[in-house]
Scaffold this motif. Structure first.
Motif, PDB file in Angstrom:
ATOM      1  N   ALA A   1      -6.477  -1.192   5.814  1.00 32.64           N
ATOM      2  CA  ALA A   1      -5.712  -2.042   4.898  1.00 32.64           C
ATOM      3  C   ALA A   1      -5.254  -3.318   5.603  1.00 32.64           C
ATOM      4  N   ALA A   2      -4.779  -3.175   6.827  1.00 31.86           N
ATOM      5  CA  ALA A   2      -4.334  -4.345   7.578  1.00 31.86           C
ATOM      6  C   ALA A   2      -5.487  -5.303   7.839  1.00 31.86           C
TER       7      ALA A   2
ATOM      8  N   ASP B   1       4.031   1.315   2.605  1.00 31.59           N
ATOM      9  CA  ASP B   1       5.134   2.126   2.084  1.00 31.59           C
ATOM     10  C   ASP B   1       4.901   3.595   2.444  1.00 31.59           C
ATOM     11  N   THR B   2       5.882   4.195   3.101  1.00 33.76           N
ATOM     12  CA  THR B   2       5.814   5.604   3.452  1.00 33.76           C
ATOM     13  C   THR B   2       7.157   6.247   3.124  1.00 33.76           C
ATOM     14  N   ALA B   3       7.368   7.483   3.558  1.00 31.61           N
ATOM     15  CA  ALA B   3       8.626   8.181   3.302  1.00 31.61           C
ATOM     16  C   ALA B   3       8.702   9.401   4.198  1.00 31.61           C
ATOM     17  N   GLN B   4       9.928   9.805   4.484  1.00 27.42           N
ATOM     18  CA  GLN B   4      10.102  11.030   5.253  1.00 27.42           C
ATOM     19  C   GLN B   4       9.474  12.216   4.527  1.00 27.42           C
TER      20      GLN B   4
ATOM     21  N   LYS C   1      -1.753   3.284  -4.397  1.00 25.73           N
ATOM     22  CA  LYS C   1      -2.175   4.137  -3.291  1.00 25.73           C
ATOM     23  C   LYS C   1      -3.674   4.401  -3.380  1.00 25.73           C
ATOM     24  N   THR C   2      -4.367   4.217  -2.270  1.00 22.00           N
ATOM     25  CA  THR C   2      -5.761   4.619  -2.176  1.00 22.00           C
ATOM     26  C   THR C   2      -6.108   4.790  -0.715  1.00 22.00           C
ATOM     27  N   ALA C   3      -7.059   5.658  -0.438  1.00 20.71           N
ATOM     28  CA  ALA C   3      -7.565   5.840   0.924  1.00 20.71           C
ATOM     29  C   ALA C   3      -8.989   5.324   1.043  1.00 20.71           C
TER      30      ALA C   3
ATOM     31  N   LEU D   1       0.845  -1.193   0.000  1.00 22.35           N
ATOM     32  CA  LEU D   1       0.000   0.000   0.000  1.00 22.35           C
ATOM     33  C   LEU D   1       0.872   1.230   0.000  1.00 22.35           C
ATOM     34  N   GLY D   2       0.745   2.063  -1.031  1.00 21.16           N
ATOM     35  CA  GLY D   2       1.418   3.349  -1.053  1.00 21.16           C
ATOM     36  C   GLY D   2       0.630   4.376  -0.262  1.00 21.16           C
ATOM     37  N   THR D   3       1.328   5.297   0.416  1.00 23.03           N
ATOM     38  CA  THR D   3       0.639   6.292   1.250  1.00 23.03           C
ATOM     39  C   THR D   3       0.981   7.726   0.871  1.00 23.03           C
TER      40      THR D   3
END
Length: 294
Positions: free
Chosen positions: A37-38, A46-49, A240-242, A20-22
């Motif tokens: 999602a979990a 998947d996240t990032a600073q 990615k989706t919310a 999952l992209g965020t």
């Protein structure tokens, strides 16, 4: 079910085939998305600073109630971090924000700072500095695998030639109409798994009539077709989706695209991103991939 399937990285660490992209999910909203999602069965987040949502991702992971070893968490070092000391500090900050004692996969987000992305500057030395900080974190058990994102062949060669550990992953923009086949082949030859971010072309693929017609023949949606395309190329997609309904449908991939249709998709020209061309993370008015043909 695709959510139960895994790839094995070169160092033996297993990674779920679908993540999952965020990107662009706000920090105060992402916890609920991760928790949902979990519950559906996603195990790779998947996240990032640069996304500014690591804290919320960590909150969602804890709210899932899942054991730490049931989850795979990726984050990325900001593209501007090009010294060993700065990268080391930022790695520790990611651990603090997410609330973990280790990160499963950590990447250098870009070979160049975003303001100079693909502008031709020489950041080989800075990338090696950041890479050595990641190697230090790997040796210390702070991360389980390390890799890169948006790296081209020359950028990879720099790390392969001078680093002590080869990148396990290269996360790149890859979707129908913009698939970097030469780079994918090169990564594969070096044992580097290619992750596909924005496999639905930042959402622009959803409006493509030809993709819609092909998807309808399989009884699926365009997003499912695009994600399945990446999987059949041996990529690891990060849609990615919310939206809970889309979280579910994105993982419903129990179909196979025919060889003939895969050939058509591989020959497709790039998708016009339209309004989705502007991405603030990159510090540019348009995503660089929107300017190029691949």
């Amino acid at each position: 079910m695709i959510l139960d399937e895994q790839y094995t990285l070169a160092n033996g660490v297993t990674i779920p085939k679908l993540g999952l992209g965020t990107w662009r999910i706000d920090d105060d909203a992402v916890a609920a998305v991760v928790r949902e999602a979990a519950a559906i069965g996603y195990r790779h987040i998947d996240t990032a600073q640069a996304y500014g949502n690591e804290r919320g991702v960590g909150e969602g992971l804890r709210a899932s109630g899942l054991a730490r070893d049931a989850l795979f968490v990726t984050t990325k070092l900001v593209a501007e971090s090009k010294t060993r000391a700065d990268a080391a500090r930022r790695i520790d900050e990611s651990l603090r924000l997410i609330g973990l004692d280790h990160i499963d996969l950590m990447l250098i987000h870009s070979p160049q700072p975003w303001a100079e992305f693909r502008a031709g500057g020489d950041y080989d030395a800075g990338n090696l500095e950041a890479w050595r900080a990641l190697e230090d974190a790997l040796a210390a058990g702070k991360v389980r695998a390390i890799g890169v994102s948006n790296f081209e062949r020359a950028d990879l060669d720099n790390l392969l030639a001078h680093g002590s550990v080869a990148p396990a992953v290269n996360q790149v923009l890859a979707h129908v109409g913009a698939t970097p086949f030469d780079l994918i082949d090169y990564c594969r030859s070096k044992g580097v798994l290619v992750q596909a971010y924005s496999p639905v072309a930042h959402g622009a693929a959803l409006d493509d009539a030809a993709l819609g017609a092909m998807a309808a023949r399989y009884g699926v949606g365009v997003a499912q077709l695009c994600i399945r395309y990446c999987l059949q190329l041996g990529l690891q997609p990060l849609p990615k989706t919310a939206t809970p309904a889309h979280l579910r449908s994105n993982a419903e991939l129990d179909f196979v695209i025919s060889e003939a249709d895969m050939a058509v998709l591989q020959q497709a020209r790039r998708t016009d991103y339209g309004a989705a061309s502007a991405f603030p993370v990159f510090g540019k008015t348009r995503h660089p991939a929107a300017e190029a043909r691949t």
